[in-house]
Structure formats: C-alpha cells, structure tokens
Motif scaffolding. Structure first.
Motif, PDB file in Angstrom:
ATOM      1  N   GLU A  21      34.518 -19.528   8.641  1.00  0.00           N
ATOM      2  CA  GLU A  21      36.202 -20.299   8.195  1.00  0.00           C
ATOM      3  C   GLU A  21      36.245 -19.155   7.246  1.00  0.00           C
ATOM      4  N   ALA A  22      35.334 -18.462   6.088  1.00  0.00           N
ATOM      5  CA  ALA A  22      36.064 -18.412   4.917  1.00  0.00           C
ATOM      6  C   ALA A  22      36.685 -16.786   5.723  1.00  0.00           C
ATOM      7  N   MET A  23      36.645 -15.847   6.555  1.00  0.00           N
ATOM      8  CA  MET A  23      37.255 -15.011   7.046  1.00  0.00           C
ATOM      9  C   MET A  23      38.734 -15.114   7.255  1.00  0.00           C
ATOM     10  N   ARG A  24      39.923 -14.542   6.794  1.00  0.00           N
ATOM     11  CA  ARG A  24      41.582 -15.260   7.113  1.00  0.00           C
ATOM     12  C   ARG A  24      42.425 -14.387   6.577  1.00  0.00           C
ATOM     13  N   ASP A  25      41.821 -13.175   6.899  1.00  0.00           N
ATOM     14  CA  ASP A  25      42.414 -11.424   6.926  1.00  0.00           C
ATOM     15  C   ASP A  25      42.474 -11.620   8.469  1.00  0.00           C
ATOM     16  N   ARG A  26      43.924 -11.705   8.444  1.00  0.00           N
ATOM     17  CA  ARG A  26      44.477 -10.102   9.571  1.00  0.00           C
ATOM     18  C   ARG A  26      43.708 -10.643  11.090  1.00  0.00           C
ATOM     19  N   GLY A  27      43.414 -12.261  11.372  1.00  0.00           N
ATOM     20  CA  GLY A  27      42.736 -12.835  12.677  1.00  0.00           C
ATOM     21  C   GLY A  27      42.096 -12.056  12.759  1.00  0.00           C
ATOM     22  N   TYR A  28      40.495 -11.011  11.338  1.00  0.00           N
ATOM     23  CA  TYR A  28      39.813 -10.651  11.802  1.00  0.00           C
ATOM     24  C   TYR A  28      38.532 -11.386  12.348  1.00  0.00           C
ATOM     25  N   VAL A  29      38.720 -13.068  11.974  1.00  0.00           N
ATOM     26  CA  VAL A  29      37.391 -14.169  12.767  1.00  0.00           C
ATOM     27  C   VAL A  29      37.800 -13.536  14.412  1.00  0.00           C
ATOM     28  N   TYR A  30      39.092 -13.752  15.220  1.00  0.00           N
ATOM     29  CA  TYR A  30      38.705 -13.049  16.606  1.00  0.00           C
ATOM     30  C   TYR A  30      38.160 -11.878  16.598  1.00  0.00           C
ATOM     31  N   ALA A  31      38.310 -10.538  16.036  1.00  0.00           N
ATOM     32  CA  ALA A  31      37.743  -9.518  16.405  1.00  0.00           C
ATOM     33  C   ALA A  31      35.851  -9.838  16.707  1.00  0.00           C
ATOM     34  N   GLN A  32      35.703 -10.364  15.521  1.00  0.00           N
ATOM     35  CA  GLN A  32      33.591 -10.854  15.364  1.00  0.00           C
ATOM     36  C   GLN A  32      33.589 -11.723  16.348  1.00  0.00           C
ATOM     37  N   GLN A  33      34.257 -12.647  17.454  1.00  0.00           N
ATOM     38  CA  GLN A  33      33.846 -13.476  18.509  1.00  0.00           C
ATOM     39  C   GLN A  33      34.325 -12.554  20.138  1.00  0.00           C
ATOM     40  N   LYS A  34      34.814 -11.889  19.438  1.00  0.00           N
ATOM     41  CA  LYS A  34      35.523 -10.583  20.828  1.00  0.00           C
ATOM     42  C   LYS A  34      34.187 -10.166  21.129  1.00  0.00           C
ATOM     43  N   MET A  35      34.368  -9.387  19.820  1.00  0.00           N
ATOM     44  CA  MET A  35      32.430  -8.212  19.402  1.00  0.00           C
ATOM     45  C   MET A  35      31.331  -9.012  19.865  1.00  0.00           C
ATOM     46  N   ILE A  36      30.929  -9.953  19.636  1.00  0.00           N
ATOM     47  CA  ILE A  36      29.750 -10.573  20.193  1.00  0.00           C
ATOM     48  C   ILE A  36      29.569 -10.947  21.026  1.00  0.00           C
ATOM     49  N   ALA A  37      30.738 -11.468  21.700  1.00  0.00           N
ATOM     50  CA  ALA A  37      30.477 -11.391  23.893  1.00  0.00           C
ATOM     51  C   ALA A  37      30.686  -9.711  24.051  1.00  0.00           C
ATOM     52  N   GLN A  38      31.676  -9.129  23.513  1.00  0.00           N
ATOM     53  CA  GLN A  38      31.127  -7.448  24.233  1.00  0.00           C
ATOM     54  C   GLN A  38      30.217  -7.101  23.779  1.00  0.00           C
ATOM     55  N   PHE A  39      29.547  -7.112  22.988  1.00  0.00           N
ATOM     56  CA  PHE A  39      28.034  -6.388  22.645  1.00  0.00           C
ATOM     57  C   PHE A  39      26.665  -6.864  23.260  1.00  0.00           C
ATOM     58  N   ASN A  40      27.577  -8.234  24.541  1.00  0.00           N
ATOM     59  CA  ASN A  40      26.042  -8.775  25.358  1.00  0.00           C
ATOM     60  C   ASN A  40      26.568  -7.464  26.730  1.00  0.00           C
ATOM     61  N   CYS A  41      27.478  -6.917  26.909  1.00  0.00           N
ATOM     62  CA  CYS A  41      27.780  -6.641  27.960  1.00  0.00           C
ATOM     63  C   CYS A  41      26.691  -5.510  28.084  1.00  0.00           C
ATOM     64  N   SER A  42      26.546  -5.434  29.396  1.00  0.00           N
ATOM     65  CA  SER A  42      25.562  -4.433  30.859  1.00  0.00           C
ATOM     66  C   SER A  42      26.482  -3.318  31.485  1.00  0.00           C
ATOM     67  N   GLY A  43      27.931  -3.709  31.682  1.00  0.00           N
ATOM     68  CA  GLY A  43      28.222  -2.496  32.689  1.00  0.00           C
ATOM     69  C   GLY A  43      28.283  -1.653  32.758  1.00  0.00           C
ATOM     70  N   ASP A  44      29.519  -0.908  33.393  1.00  0.00           N
ATOM     71  CA  ASP A  44      29.593   0.596  33.377  1.00  0.00           C
ATOM     72  C   ASP A  44      30.715   0.165  32.481  1.00  0.00           C
ATOM     73  N   TRP A  45      31.567  -0.820  32.854  1.00  0.00           N
ATOM     74  CA  TRP A  45      33.331  -0.916  32.491  1.00  0.00           C
ATOM     75  C   TRP A  45      32.853  -2.688  31.705  1.00  0.00           C
ATOM     76  N   ALA A  46      33.779  -3.115  30.458  1.00  0.00           N
ATOM     77  CA  ALA A  46      33.765  -4.391  29.520  1.00  0.00           C
ATOM     78  C   ALA A  46      35.109  -4.180  29.855  1.00  0.00           C
ATOM     79  N   PHE A  47      35.754  -5.416  30.487  1.00  0.00           N
ATOM     80  CA  PHE A  47      36.526  -6.283  30.825  1.00  0.00           C
ATOM     81  C   PHE A  47      37.155  -7.571  30.157  1.00  0.00           C
ATOM     82  N   TYR A  48      37.868  -7.599  29.054  1.00  0.00           N
ATOM     83  CA  TYR A  48      38.431  -8.585  28.320  1.00  0.00           C
ATOM     84  C   TYR A  48      39.548  -9.533  28.644  1.00  0.00           C
ATOM     85  N   LEU A  49      39.220 -10.654  28.685  1.00  0.00           N
ATOM     86  CA  LEU A  49      40.401 -11.580  29.151  1.00  0.00           C
ATOM     87  C   LEU A  49      40.111 -12.214  28.102  1.00  0.00           C
TER      88      LEU A  49
END
Length: 290
Positions: free
Chosen positions: A65-93
C-alpha cells in the motif's frame, strides 16, 4: 509446447471486472493459469477458486500500500504471477480482457508456429476497446491499437507497469520485446462496466498512481473517436454484458475536446492521409507477421 497463463486480481467483483469470463477464456488457450489474488473486500478469491479447474493455481498476495509510484504495484503483482509460469510462453490477460472462442485455435497455432523461432519473443494482439456501451469502440492514438500479451518464458523480462514488458539483455539495459502479430484481437471491456463500478474503480486505484480521484462521466469524451462495433462478442462474456454493462450511453454534444484530444484528431487525419500509418505508441518491435 506448453502455454502458461497468468493475471492478478483484487476486488474484482466490487470493481465490476468480468474476471471470471476473462479467466475462462484464458483457459481456452493455456495448459496452466496462475492468478495472484490480493486481499479483497469481496468474494473475488472464492469465485476464482469456484471455477474448479485443475489448471488454475491461486497465489494469495498482499499488496504494497506504500507503493504509489505510477502503478508499479500492478507490475509487482503481475510479476508474482508470471514468475510462477513454467510454459514455453506466458500469456498475460487482464481482468477486463476476454479472448474470443473463435480465436483460441488461431492463438495456439501462432504460438506453435513461433515456438522454435527464437527471434520472436512476444505475440502482439489487436484491440477492441469498448467504450460506454458494448456497441461502440474507441479508436484514437489515446487508445493503444496493439499490445504484447504473450512473452517467451525463457528470456529475462519484467514489467514496469501492467501494460508492457522490458527485456533485459544486460543488467543495466532494457528494450521492448521483438514480436510477431497474433492476427486476432483482445476484447477489452473495462470502459463498459456500470458507471457506478467505474467510479469505485477510479476511487480505489488512483492512490497507486498518486492521483486524486476524479468524478467519472462516460459522456465526457470526444465522440469523433467512437465507431460502431460490427463484430460479435465472445460467447462467454455475453451474459456479463447483459447484466453488468452500462445499459445506455450518449456522448455529450456540448463536450469540448482537450488540447490532447485535438492533437489526436490531427494525428488520425495524418494517418489516413498516409495510407493507414500507425502513430500510436508501441511497446514492441515487430519482426514477423502472422
């Protein structure tokens, strides 16, 4: 070939996202889907678990909640999910984006076609940005026409925000991914949710961009950028549109375009004069057609 899907969610029901419809459409393409679900004030977590598909893996998270710089908290959450992906491709929706069932085989075929072509690091999709109601789409340089939504999972990539990726070739230098066109669109419904839900969304997310929330009014838009939608909506989202989309919309005829919108009008005229030139910002380098 293995395709991973991923996304992040928080208060999806409270903020009016068609996130269940989005996840079900992602399952049409993916062998596994990771969902980072932040602590919510509604039933988002229960509804995601309620899909009851063994390919869906839920990661419960706590937002910074302290991260208020240009939506970077969304990047943090996006990467938490992406870093769990094990496929050849990672599809973000994103939670307000849906894949058309007719396009799922095309997407799978495009990924299969490029999986061994290491020059292609991402897949770029066209976009239908629905605005005000399900019958209108917004088209101007203010609304990205294409965006990368699939990234090769064997390269070093990270997200400065929720929209795009940066590929790290060296520790101190990054670039946009090299991409091929998917040859089909993403259906983006974030701007057709009810006006009440849109206002609540703006109120909640403004803090992550260090903005003061503003009153939202769908009618306050340059109507010249709105065009009729002549296609068909994905089958999986039609019930949501009937129940939750804004039922009526009319642009304010007295609306005065901003300086930025007037500049976009001139850009669109220039695009037409130059035979379809695309002057929108691109977060990728195109290296291959479909």
């Amino acid at each position: 070939m293995k395709v991973s899907g991923f996304t992040f969610l928080r208060n999806g029901t409270l903020l009016g996202y068609p996130y269940i419809e989005s996840l079900r459409s992602l399952l049409l393409v993916c062998d596994e889907v990771f969902v980072a679900v932040g602590q919510s004030d509604d039933d988002t977590l229960a509804r995601v678990r309620g899909i009851a598909d063994p390919r869906i893996h839920v990661i419960e998270t706590v937002w910074n909640e302290a991260m208020r710089d240009r939506g970077y908290v969304y990047a943090q959450q996006k990467m938490i999910a992406q870093f769990n992906c094990s496929g050849d491709w990672a599809f973000y929706l994103e939670g307000d984006e849906v894949i058309h069932e007719d396009d799922a085989p095309k997407i799978r075929a495009a990924l299969e076609r490029h999986v061994d072509d290491l020059e292609v690091e991402a897949l770029v999709f066209d976009y239908h940005h629905f605005y005000g109601c399900p019958d209108l789409v917004a088209k101007s340089p203010a609304w990205y026409r294409r965006a990368p939504r699939v990234i090769r999972n064997s390269i070093r990539s990270w997200a400065p925000d929720g929209l795009f990726w940066v590929v790290m070739e060296e520790n101190k230098r990054g670039r946009y991914p090299r991409a091929a066109l998917a040859g089909c669109p993403i259906y983006h419904y974030g701007h057709v949710r009810s006006a009440e839900k849109m206002q609540e969304k703006i109120r909640q997310v403004s803090r992550y961009w260090n903005h003061q929330p503003k009153a939202h009014d769908y009618s306050q838009i340059d109507a010249s950028i709105l065009q009729p939608f002549t296609g068909t909506h994905p089958q999986g989202v039609q019930a949501w549109l009937a129940e939750y989309a804004e039922p009526a919309f009319k642009a304010d005829p007295a609306y005065r375009p901003s300086k930025r919108e007037r500049r976009h009008r001139w850009m669109m005229k220039l695009e037409r004069l130059l035979g379809g030139l695309d002057l929108t910002k691109k977060h990728y380098t195109l290296v291959s057609r479909p």
